[in-house]
Design an enzyme around this catalytic site. Structure first.
Site, PDB file in Angstrom:
ATOM      1  N   LYS A 142     -44.564  -6.611  -9.620  1.00  0.00           N
ATOM      2  CA  LYS A 142     -45.988  -6.906  -9.790  1.00  0.00           C
ATOM      3  C   LYS A 142     -46.796  -5.735  -9.230  1.00  0.00           C
ATOM      4  CE  LYS A 142     -45.120 -11.799  -8.720  1.00  0.00           C
ATOM      5  NZ  LYS A 142     -45.297 -12.853  -7.701  1.00  0.00           N
ATOM      6  N   ARG A 184     -43.164 -25.556  -4.919  1.00  0.00           N
ATOM      7  CA  ARG A 184     -44.439 -26.227  -5.188  1.00  0.00           C
ATOM      8  C   ARG A 184     -44.305 -27.309  -6.247  1.00  0.00           C
ATOM      9  NH1 ARG A 184     -47.377 -20.976  -6.759  1.00  0.00           N
ATOM     10  NH2 ARG A 184     -45.233 -20.707  -7.442  1.00  0.00           N
ATOM     11  N   HIS A 198     -48.874 -20.587   1.801  1.00  0.00           N
ATOM     12  CA  HIS A 198     -47.846 -19.805   2.494  1.00  0.00           C
ATOM     13  C   HIS A 198     -47.899 -20.099   4.005  1.00  0.00           C
ATOM     14  CE1 HIS A 198     -48.547 -16.737  -0.952  1.00  0.00           C
ATOM     15  NE2 HIS A 198     -47.373 -17.275  -1.167  1.00  0.00           N
ATOM     16  N   SER A 218     -51.144 -16.920  -5.335  1.00  0.00           N
ATOM     17  CA  SER A 218     -51.968 -15.754  -5.040  1.00  0.00           C
ATOM     18  C   SER A 218     -52.778 -15.347  -6.273  1.00  0.00           C
ATOM     19  CB  SER A 218     -51.079 -14.596  -4.582  1.00  0.00           C
ATOM     20  OG  SER A 218     -50.354 -14.981  -3.454  1.00  0.00           O
TER      21      SER A 218
HETATM   22  N1  COA Z   1     -48.010 -21.732  -1.468  1.00  0.00           N
HETATM   23  C1  COA Z   1     -48.785 -21.060  -2.301  1.00  0.00           C
HETATM   24  N2  COA Z   1     -48.314 -20.177  -3.196  1.00  0.00           N
HETATM   25  C2  COA Z   1     -47.002 -19.979  -3.223  1.00  0.00           C
HETATM   26  C3  COA Z   1     -46.122 -20.654  -2.367  1.00  0.00           C
HETATM   27  C4  COA Z   1     -46.689 -21.570  -1.459  1.00  0.00           C
HETATM   28  N3  COA Z   1     -45.940 -22.246  -0.623  1.00  0.00           N
HETATM   29  N4  COA Z   1     -44.871 -20.249  -2.646  1.00  0.00           N
HETATM   30  C5  COA Z   1     -44.957 -19.356  -3.633  1.00  0.00           C
HETATM   31  N5  COA Z   1     -46.249 -19.194  -3.980  1.00  0.00           N
HETATM   32  C6  COA Z   1     -46.756 -18.356  -5.055  1.00  0.00           C
HETATM   33  C7  COA Z   1     -47.053 -16.956  -4.681  1.00  0.00           C
HETATM   34  O1  COA Z   1     -48.372 -16.821  -4.242  1.00  0.00           O
HETATM   35  C8  COA Z   1     -46.809 -16.232  -5.961  1.00  0.00           C
HETATM   36  O2  COA Z   1     -47.927 -16.338  -6.777  1.00  0.00           O
HETATM   37  P1  COA Z   1     -48.293 -15.178  -7.806  1.00  0.00           P
HETATM   38  O3  COA Z   1     -47.151 -15.109  -8.767  1.00  0.00           O
HETATM   39  O4  COA Z   1     -49.541 -15.686  -8.366  1.00  0.00           O
HETATM   40  O5  COA Z   1     -48.448 -13.927  -7.004  1.00  0.00           O
HETATM   41  C9  COA Z   1     -45.687 -17.027  -6.602  1.00  0.00           C
HETATM   42  O6  COA Z   1     -45.725 -18.274  -6.013  1.00  0.00           O
HETATM   43  C10 COA Z   1     -44.309 -16.514  -6.353  1.00  0.00           C
HETATM   44  O7  COA Z   1     -44.372 -15.477  -5.479  1.00  0.00           O
HETATM   45  P2  COA Z   1     -43.652 -15.267  -4.084  1.00  0.00           P
HETATM   46  O8  COA Z   1     -43.281 -16.499  -3.371  1.00  0.00           O
HETATM   47  O9  COA Z   1     -44.450 -14.262  -3.353  1.00  0.00           O
HETATM   48  O10 COA Z   1     -42.362 -14.722  -4.541  1.00  0.00           O
HETATM   49  P3  COA Z   1     -42.194 -13.527  -5.450  1.00  0.00           P
HETATM   50  O11 COA Z   1     -41.649 -14.112  -6.687  1.00  0.00           O
HETATM   51  O12 COA Z   1     -43.365 -12.653  -5.524  1.00  0.00           O
HETATM   52  O13 COA Z   1     -41.113 -12.756  -4.585  1.00  0.00           O
HETATM   53  C11 COA Z   1     -38.969 -12.482  -3.553  1.00  0.00           C
HETATM   54  C12 COA Z   1     -39.895 -13.325  -4.378  1.00  0.00           C
HETATM   55  C13 COA Z   1     -39.669 -11.457  -2.681  1.00  0.00           C
HETATM   56  C14 COA Z   1     -38.264 -13.443  -2.629  1.00  0.00           C
HETATM   57  C15 COA Z   1     -37.952 -11.826  -4.512  1.00  0.00           C
HETATM   58  O14 COA Z   1     -38.638 -11.120  -5.503  1.00  0.00           O
HETATM   59  C16 COA Z   1     -36.995 -10.891  -3.805  1.00  0.00           C
HETATM   60  O15 COA Z   1     -36.175 -11.321  -3.024  1.00  0.00           O
HETATM   61  N6  COA Z   1     -37.101  -9.595  -4.078  1.00  0.00           N
HETATM   62  C17 COA Z   1     -36.262  -8.574  -3.462  1.00  0.00           C
HETATM   63  C18 COA Z   1     -35.227  -8.039  -4.436  1.00  0.00           C
HETATM   64  C19 COA Z   1     -34.027  -8.927  -4.471  1.00  0.00           C
HETATM   65  O16 COA Z   1     -33.361  -9.191  -3.497  1.00  0.00           O
HETATM   66  N7  COA Z   1     -33.727  -9.402  -5.684  1.00  0.00           N
HETATM   67  C20 COA Z   1     -32.609 -10.273  -5.923  1.00  0.00           C
HETATM   68  C21 COA Z   1     -33.068 -11.689  -5.841  1.00  0.00           C
HETATM   69  S1  COA Z   1     -32.109 -12.648  -6.958  1.00  0.00           S
END
Ligand code: COA
Length: 162
Positions: A41, A90, A17, A128
């Site tokens: 989550k 990724r 990140h 994560s």
């Molecule tokens: N390096 C390392 N890990 C990464 C990464 C990177 N560059 N990019 C993503 N990840 C990992 C995260 O650690 C996470 O791992 P985990 O599942 O083991 O926790 C996973 O990829 C995806 O998580 P993250 O990037 O945190 O996204 P998310 O899926 O948790 O959240 C949001 C995505 C917050 C953007 C999305 O849920 C959101 O916008 N929510 C708000 C509600 C909304 O607007 N909804 C409509 C959207 S269609």
């Protein structure tokens, strides 16, 4: 002023990140890291703890701010006067989910675009969950996260750093 939002759960923030934050902070005048509070989550860390860990990691980037948010990402982006959302890709497996999310967001808010950065190869495998899994079983996570995050994760699992 070009403002972007980099959203995620960041539970906890990883070096993957931070790589995305560092690179996208060079592309925009201001980057706001948005820590999702109402994720489906169940987080290990509270939103405030996650914000604090990211703030510690991004101190060297003066144009980066960290905030938590509830509700829709596009509402948070609009409230922040952002015109772009940054996401890291990724692997191919991320693509379908990211495509769906960015297209949905674009329909709700056509004025906001999603920019994808391909993740540094060193962190292509990282998430994560991987960090938490390795730590929970006593593995060394110091190659995945900052020292502060490592200590906080070990604290949560009542493990003493080796
Ligand atoms: N390096 C390392 N890990 C990464 C990464 C990177 N560059 N990019 C993503 N990840 C990992 C995260 O650690 C996470 O791992 P985990 O599942 O083991 O926790 C996973 O990829 C995806 O998580 P993250 O990037 O945190 O996204 P998310 O899926 O948790 O959240 C949001 C995505 C917050 C953007 C999305 O849920 C959101 O916008 N929510 C708000 C509600 C909304 O607007 N909804 C409509 C959207 S269609």
């Amino acid at each position: 002023m070009r403002i972007a939002v980099y959203p995620g759960s960041f539970d906890p923030v990883t070096l993957g990140h931070i790589d995305i934050i560092s690179r996208s902070s060079r592309l925009f005048d201001k980057l706001i890291v948005g820590v999702l509070n109402n994720s489906s989550k169940i987080p290990l860390f509270s939103a405030q703890e996650r914000v604090n860990m990211i703030e510690d990691a991004v101190r060297e980037y003066p144009n980066v701010e960290v905030q938590s948010f509830d509700g829709l990402l596009v509402d948070f982006a609009r409230m922040s006067h952002a015109t772009a959302v940054v996401r890291g890709l990724r692997a191919v497996t991320d693509f379908e989910y990211e495509l769906q999310m960015s297209q949905t967001n674009h329909i709700i808010a056509p004025d906001i675009d999603t920019i994808f950065l391909t993740t540094n190869l060193n962190y292509a495998y990282l998430s994560s969950s991987v960090v938490k899994e390795v730590a929970r079983y006593g593995g060394d996570i110091s190659k995945f996260v900052t020292t502060l995050v490592r200590d906080k994760v070990l604290d949560k699992y009542n493990i003493t750093a080796k």
